[in-house]
Each structure stands twice: as C-alpha cells, then as structure tokens.
Design a protein around this motif. Structure first.
Motif, PDB file in Angstrom:
ATOM      1  N   GLU A 195      40.699  27.075  35.220  1.00 49.88           N
ATOM      2  CA  GLU A 195      39.497  26.871  34.398  1.00 49.88           C
ATOM      3  C   GLU A 195      38.279  26.581  35.285  1.00 49.88           C
ATOM      4  N   GLU A 196      38.484  25.751  36.298  1.00 52.47           N
ATOM      5  CA  GLU A 196      37.368  25.438  37.192  1.00 52.47           C
ATOM      6  C   GLU A 196      36.963  26.671  38.004  1.00 52.47           C
ATOM      7  N   ARG A 197      37.935  27.433  38.446  1.00 54.23           N
ATOM      8  CA  ARG A 197      37.612  28.635  39.200  1.00 54.23           C
ATOM      9  C   ARG A 197      36.863  29.646  38.327  1.00 54.23           C
ATOM     10  N   PHE A 198      37.259  29.746  37.075  1.00 53.36           N
ATOM     11  CA  PHE A 198      36.587  30.688  36.180  1.00 53.36           C
ATOM     12  C   PHE A 198      35.116  30.310  36.018  1.00 53.36           C
ATOM     13  N   GLU A 199      34.829  29.028  35.843  1.00 57.18           N
ATOM     14  CA  GLU A 199      33.439  28.584  35.690  1.00 57.18           C
ATOM     15  C   GLU A 199      32.646  28.831  36.967  1.00 57.18           C
ATOM     16  N   ILE A 200      33.269  28.615  38.109  1.00 57.24           N
ATOM     17  CA  ILE A 200      32.589  28.886  39.375  1.00 57.24           C
ATOM     18  C   ILE A 200      32.351  30.385  39.529  1.00 57.24           C
ATOM     19  N   GLY A 201      33.331  31.179  39.080  1.00 58.01           N
ATOM     20  CA  GLY A 201      33.155  32.627  39.116  1.00 58.01           C
ATOM     21  C   GLY A 201      31.946  33.080  38.312  1.00 58.01           C
ATOM     22  N   LYS A 202      31.685  32.445  37.190  1.00 60.65           N
ATOM     23  CA  LYS A 202      30.511  32.771  36.379  1.00 60.65           C
ATOM     24  C   LYS A 202      29.225  32.419  37.129  1.00 60.65           C
ATOM     25  N   GLN A 203      29.228  31.274  37.793  1.00 62.83           N
ATOM     26  CA  GLN A 203      28.059  30.897  38.594  1.00 62.83           C
ATOM     27  C   GLN A 203      27.845  31.886  39.743  1.00 62.83           C
ATOM     28  N   MET A 204      28.946  32.326  40.316  1.00 60.19           N
ATOM     29  CA  MET A 204      28.877  33.281  41.407  1.00 60.19           C
ATOM     30  C   MET A 204      28.242  34.592  40.935  1.00 60.19           C
ATOM     31  N   GLN A 205      28.651  35.048  39.751  1.00 60.79           N
ATOM     32  CA  GLN A 205      28.097  36.297  39.219  1.00 60.79           C
ATOM     33  C   GLN A 205      26.623  36.133  38.863  1.00 60.79           C
ATOM     34  N   GLU A 206      26.257  34.997  38.294  1.00 57.66           N
ATOM     35  CA  GLU A 206      24.848  34.731  37.977  1.00 57.66           C
ATOM     36  C   GLU A 206      23.988  34.876  39.227  1.00 57.66           C
ATOM     37  N   ASN A 207      24.452  34.291  40.314  1.00 62.07           N
ATOM     38  CA  ASN A 207      23.698  34.338  41.570  1.00 62.07           C
ATOM     39  C   ASN A 207      23.748  35.725  42.198  1.00 62.07           C
ATOM     40  N   ALA A 208      24.913  36.357  42.142  1.00 61.39           N
ATOM     41  CA  ALA A 208      25.087  37.635  42.834  1.00 61.39           C
ATOM     42  C   ALA A 208      24.183  38.725  42.268  1.00 61.39           C
ATOM     43  N   TRP A 209      24.076  38.803  40.942  1.00 61.31           N
ATOM     44  CA  TRP A 209      23.260  39.875  40.387  1.00 61.31           C
ATOM     45  C   TRP A 209      21.766  39.559  40.477  1.00 61.31           C
ATOM     46  N   ASN A 210      21.440  38.429  41.121  1.00 63.52           N
ATOM     47  CA  ASN A 210      20.049  38.171  41.510  1.00 63.52           C
ATOM     48  C   ASN A 210      19.776  38.645  42.934  1.00 63.52           C
ATOM     49  N   PHE A 211      20.692  38.312  43.877  1.00 66.72           N
ATOM     50  CA  PHE A 211      20.443  38.740  45.262  1.00 66.72           C
ATOM     51  C   PHE A 211      21.102  40.091  45.591  1.00 66.72           C
ATOM     52  N   VAL A 212      22.041  40.534  44.751  1.00 69.47           N
ATOM     53  CA  VAL A 212      22.652  41.873  44.775  1.00 69.47           C
ATOM     54  C   VAL A 212      23.334  42.179  46.116  1.00 69.47           C
ATOM     55  N   PRO A 213      24.558  41.688  46.296  1.00 70.66           N
ATOM     56  CA  PRO A 213      25.296  41.995  47.529  1.00 70.66           C
ATOM     57  C   PRO A 213      25.722  43.452  47.626  1.00 70.66           C
ATOM     58  N   HIS A 214      25.904  44.100  46.477  1.00 78.03           N
ATOM     59  CA  HIS A 214      26.306  45.506  46.415  1.00 78.03           C
ATOM     60  C   HIS A 214      26.136  45.963  44.969  1.00 78.03           C
ATOM     61  N   VAL A 215      26.434  47.221  44.719  1.00 78.63           N
ATOM     62  CA  VAL A 215      26.330  47.788  43.373  1.00 78.63           C
ATOM     63  C   VAL A 215      27.642  48.503  43.077  1.00 78.63           C
ATOM     64  N   TYR A 216      28.037  48.559  41.810  1.00 83.42           N
ATOM     65  CA  TYR A 216      29.286  49.209  41.437  1.00 83.42           C
ATOM     66  C   TYR A 216      29.036  50.603  40.874  1.00 83.42           C
ATOM     67  N   GLY A 217      30.063  51.430  41.021  1.00 82.13           N
ATOM     68  CA  GLY A 217      29.965  52.815  40.572  1.00 82.13           C
ATOM     69  C   GLY A 217      31.059  53.214  39.612  1.00 82.13           C
ATOM     70  N   GLY A 218      31.453  52.274  38.731  1.00 83.55           N
ATOM     71  CA  GLY A 218      32.473  52.578  37.735  1.00 83.55           C
ATOM     72  C   GLY A 218      33.866  52.162  38.168  1.00 83.55           C
ATOM     73  N   GLN A 219      34.776  52.140  37.200  1.00 85.03           N
ATOM     74  CA  GLN A 219      36.160  51.740  37.441  1.00 85.03           C
ATOM     75  C   GLN A 219      37.076  52.808  36.854  1.00 85.03           C
ATOM     76  N   TRP A 220      38.198  53.085  37.536  1.00 85.43           N
ATOM     77  CA  TRP A 220      39.085  54.140  37.056  1.00 85.43           C
ATOM     78  C   TRP A 220      40.519  53.866  37.466  1.00 85.43           C
ATOM     79  N   VAL A 221      41.431  54.480  36.756  1.00 80.26           N
ATOM     80  CA  VAL A 221      42.825  54.499  37.183  1.00 80.26           C
ATOM     81  C   VAL A 221      43.133  55.917  37.666  1.00 80.26           C
ATOM     82  N   GLN A 222      43.947  56.004  38.697  1.00 80.54           N
ATOM     83  CA  GLN A 222      44.283  57.292  39.290  1.00 80.54           C
ATOM     84  C   GLN A 222      45.787  57.513  39.227  1.00 80.54           C
TER      85      GLN A 222
END
Length: 534
Positions: free
Chosen positions: A481-508
């Motif tokens: 539970e604590e890790r999940f909340e920290i993960g949300k904070q991490m995403q909030e910050n990441a999509w501000n400074f943008v470490p990278h961008v994603y190009g979709g998800q797929w199964v092969q």
C-alpha cells in the motif's frame, strides 16, 4: 525496408505465398538433427556482453551460457540458483552467500567467490537496480573459495530481488578474468558456467550463432519453476538464425527449417494457427512497452518544455497499429510503472486523455526556445516496431516545426550509438526507440531506465533529484500500500519532468513447431533449457 505490418489480408493466396516461399535455410546449411533447435529471434546478436548492453537478444545469449546467483520462480519470487546457502545477519546489514557444489566454467575451472564478487561489481557499474543497491554497499569481501558477502551500511530489502531479476542488465556470473574488464568496454571472451557453451568456430556474425550443450553443467536437483530451479539442457545444440525478413522466417517455420520464431507478424498469426504442426502462444503475458528515450545531455531535450511537448506529440495507437495491425494485440498506456502491473495508476495523465495535439507540442517547443537545430532520431530499420516508430516520430516532429535528421541503421548500430554521450553532430543522438517488458516497468528499481541519476544512469541519462528520492522511498517502504502511494507520487513528478515517452503496449505471440516441448513462458527471457524436440 519491409516492415512487419503486411499489406495483404489472410487469404488462401496469402497462405500459399507463405508456404511456397523459397527454402533459404536449406541453401545455407545442412538439415538440422533431432537434437538441434533452430530459432529466429527478434533481432541480430550484435553484442555478446550482457553487462555492457541492455539489448534483450544479448541477455538471451547470456542466459544460454552464463548462470546467475538467484533467479525468479513462476510466482516471481527470488530463488537460489548458483547459491547453495545464504544468511542475513541480525542487524540485516550483512548477507553471506555460499555457492552450491558442482559449479564450473566450460573451461573446467571451478566457479569461485572471487568470480562472483568481480561479476557483481561489474554489473553494479551498469545496472540501475545494482547501482541503487550499491549506494548502500560498503564491502563485498571474499570469505573463502566458495563464500562471499555483501555488506551494507543500512538494511536494504531488495538485495535478493536485484540479484534475481531477469530484466536487463541481468547479474550473469563471468570468470574473474572477464569480469575485471572495464564495464564501459565489452568483454572479448564468452566463457560461462551455464547449460550451453558458445561455439565461436561455427558462429557466423550476422547470420547464425551456435550454442552446444554444456555436458559438464550440473543443474539444481529440483523441478524448473519460471526461470529458476533445475536448468536441464535436453537439446544438443541451439542455433539462433538471423532472418530479418518476416515472411522468409514464417516460410522456414512452416517448412520445418526452423523450430522457433519469437516475433512472427501478428497480422499473419491466423495463418500459423491454422497449421496443425505449429503452436502459437503468448510467452510474455505482461506484454511489452514501447519506449521513446530522450537525451537529457544535449539540446533540445535538455529543456523540460521540449520533453513535455513530446507527451503531446506522440500518438501511441498509430505506432502500434502500424506494426501489429490487430487491436487484439495492442493498447495505449500512460502509466509510468506500466499497464497491467500492480503499480498502474492514472495520476497526472490529462495530457494523455486529450489525445495527440501537434499544435500544443509546437507551442511548448517554441516556449522552450527551439532554434531549428536538427534533432537526430535513430531508426532501427531491421525491427518493425522501432522502424515504424522512428518514421512516425520524425513525421510528427516535422509537423510541429522541428528539423529532423533520421539516422538509419540496423538495431546493432542503434545499440552501439545510443551509448555515445557526445553531441548528435559528433556521433551522438537525441531520440531512440526501444521496448521492455511490461513486467519490468512495474518495478522502479529493477528497470534500469527508471533511474534519473544523470550521467551514471541508463541511455538518455535523465536527472531529477525528487524522482530519485521517491525511488529510495519506494524501495524502503514496508508494505504494498505504501509503495503504491509512492508510485503515484512518482508518476505525478515524472510526467512533469518527462524522463521518457511511451509508444504503446502490446503482446507478441511466439510460434514454434508442435514437436517442441518444455517451452517456458516468462517475461524478459526466452530460456532454451528445458526445451526438447520429440
């Protein structure tokens, strides 16, 4: 360059064309024996050092010839592999590891604690999870020939997870001689203690890579579980054939000239499903995440506004549709820690919900002060997804007013060039495209590319102090539970400074001959042990 997206539909004529394609392999090599498996993987094996590069194909090579101290079972829990016994001190700062009996390199030399320590230290210089752990490592003493320790400055609960992880870079154990090689240079000898031996004499660079059964390998005396347990080599030889054209590879599979095809084109999967001699199966149910890396070291992506503009520029659905065709196999994803993982959340994703916005991207590029300097995009022409993504990114950048220099090469060329820190006009780059397993993205410590530690991090070298603080907090958190909340904070910050961008998800889906048994379904790695032809 023909991409993996076919321009014809599944019809009787299309199926006949696949079956009737020329027998390329027969012209190149003798027919395979019952004990030989021929496989076509997703790309060519351009580098043989799984510590120097994070290329998945090199990790597959590593999995054939090297062994690991720990590995992951079918529930993704760390289990001993080369280690026999291990203990943790009462203060939780000293791990002691004793190697199991029967370990030897293919040269006949016994595996020693010195080999393990040297390998761990070289791995720690390149891998993100290892770097994170080693910030707390004070010593790695050798106790005796088969015993060593990892001594920490503070308790750290991810030691076994790091040693066991199968996302690149994997902690493969080499001889001390090779492990003492500068981690920024590639090893030149490929000697391991794993279930197979690399046959350099019969290998032809760019064409085929040959591995023979290690007759002296002693597997653990336990059933296989995931990529842990008893690694039993039933095959006498494994040959990785480099066939870049998908239709040729499919024809070879249907003709029985190869036994395993890792990435058949998804829009012709039904053709293979209709063949009673072929099994079609998704081996990595977490799928893969397309990954667009931006170089923080040089303009223009050293500017945060430029990176934010990339969020609005990319249309994931166009990239995955161009490559995989059938929506059954792909989806869009804006979760920093992957979609379908326990850490998935939707914090700070309004930009994603609004869809592609070229004008918004143009505005942000202008606010960043973009001055018309060409942006160098690396284009791996021999891998469909990477080729298509690079072409589309270049097109969208031009529509947003950016000058683009599209640098075409095979994937091996991209792997080499992405390691260059020089400016783009001096052999460097601004953007390259890759992918990693969705399972790997769910761990902000285990995936090297989640690091934002700057110049000692993964290619692109993002740097953000808050992100690193949050990764530290995630690693130290005692509950999910604590890790999940920290993960949300991490995403909030990441999509501000943008470490990278994603190009979709797929199964092969992979495809293989129906007489091939023991295929292990697992993310990150295709294990050739446990496989057998019947």
């Amino acid at each position: 360059m023909r991409t993996t997206r076919r321009t014809f539909m599944k019809t009787g004529a299309a199926a006949a064309a696949v079956v009737g394609a020329p027998g390329i392999l027969r012209a190149q090599s003798a027919p395979s024996s019952a004990g030989t498996l021929r496989a076509v993987m997703h790309g060519d094996l351009a580098s043989f050092d799984p510590i120097w590069t994070t290329a998945n194909i090199t990790s597959y090579h590593g999995g054939l010839i090297y062994d690991t101290l720990f590995s992951l079972d079918e529930t993704f829990q760390p289990r001993p592999q080369m280690v026999g016994d291990y203990t943790l001190s009462d203060d939780q700062k000293t791990w002691t590891f004793k190697l199991r009996d029967g370990l030897a390199f293919s040269t006949g030399e016994p595996v020693t604690a010195r080999d393990c320590v040297a390998s761990i230290r070289r791995w720690a210089a390149r891998d993100g999870a290892a770097q994170h752990m080693f910030r707390r490592v004070t010593d790695t003493p050798v106790v005796d020939d088969t015993t060593f320790q990892i001594v920490l400055s503070e308790p750290y609960g991810l030691v076994l997870d790091a040693l066991a992880k199968v996302s690149t870079n994997v902690c493969y154990i080499m001889r001390e001689k090779e492990a003492m090689t500068d981690p920024n240079e590639q090893v030149s000898e490929y000697i391991g203690s794993g279930p197979f031996i690399f046959n350099r004499d019969e290998t032809t660079q760019g064409a085929r890579y040959v591995y023979d059964k290690n007759q002296a390998y002693v597997p653990r005396d336990e059933p296989v579980s995931g990529v842990a347990g008893g690694k039993r080599a039933y095959l006498e030889r494994v040959i990785l054939e480099n066939i870049s054209d998908p239709q040729t590879a499919m024809a070879a599979l249907q003709a029985g000239e190869i036994d395993f095809y890792e990435t058949p084109p998804t829009d012709l999967i039904d053709v293979l499903m209709d063949d009673p001699n072929i099994v079609v199966k998704v081996l990595n149910t977490f799928g893969n995440m397309g990954w667009i890396r931006l170089n923080f070291l040089h303009p223009p992506f050293d500017n945060e506004k430029m990176r934010q503009g990339m969020l609005h520029l990319i249309k994931q659905s166009d990239i995955v549709q161009a490559t995989f065709g059938n929506p059954e196999y792909y989806k869009e994803c804006a979760a920093l820690l992957g979609c379908g993982t326990p850490m998935e959340n939707d914090v700070n994703t309004a930009w994603f919900s609004e869809g592609q916005n070229i004008e918004k991207a143009r505005q942000l590029f202008q606010e960043a002060g973009y001055d018309g300097t060409p942006v160098t995009v690396l284009q791996a022409t021999n891998i469909g997804y990477m080729n298509n993504a690079a072409l589309l990114i270049a097109q969208w950048l031009r529509e947003a007013g950016v000058n683009v220099n599209l640098e075409a090469s095979d994937w091996g060329g991209v792997v080499t060039r992405r390691a260059v820190k020089s400016p783009p006009d001096d052999g460097g780059w601004n953007i390259f495209v890759t992918w990693a397993s969705g399972h790997a993205f769910g761990n902000p410590i285990g995936l090297s590319g989640h690091s934002a530690s700057g110049g000692d991090g993964w290619f692109g070298w993002p740097e953000n102090a808050k992100h690193e603080e949050l990764r530290d907090a995630w690693a130290a958190a005692p509950t999910f539970e604590e890790r999940f909340e920290i993960g949300k904070q991490m995403q909030e910050n990441a999509w501000n400074f943008v470490p990278h961008v994603y190009g979709g998800q797929w199964v092969q889906p992979a495809a293989y001959r129906s007489n091939l048994e023991g295929v292990i379904a697992f993310p990150e790695l295709v294990p050739f042990w446990n496989m057998d032809k019947v």
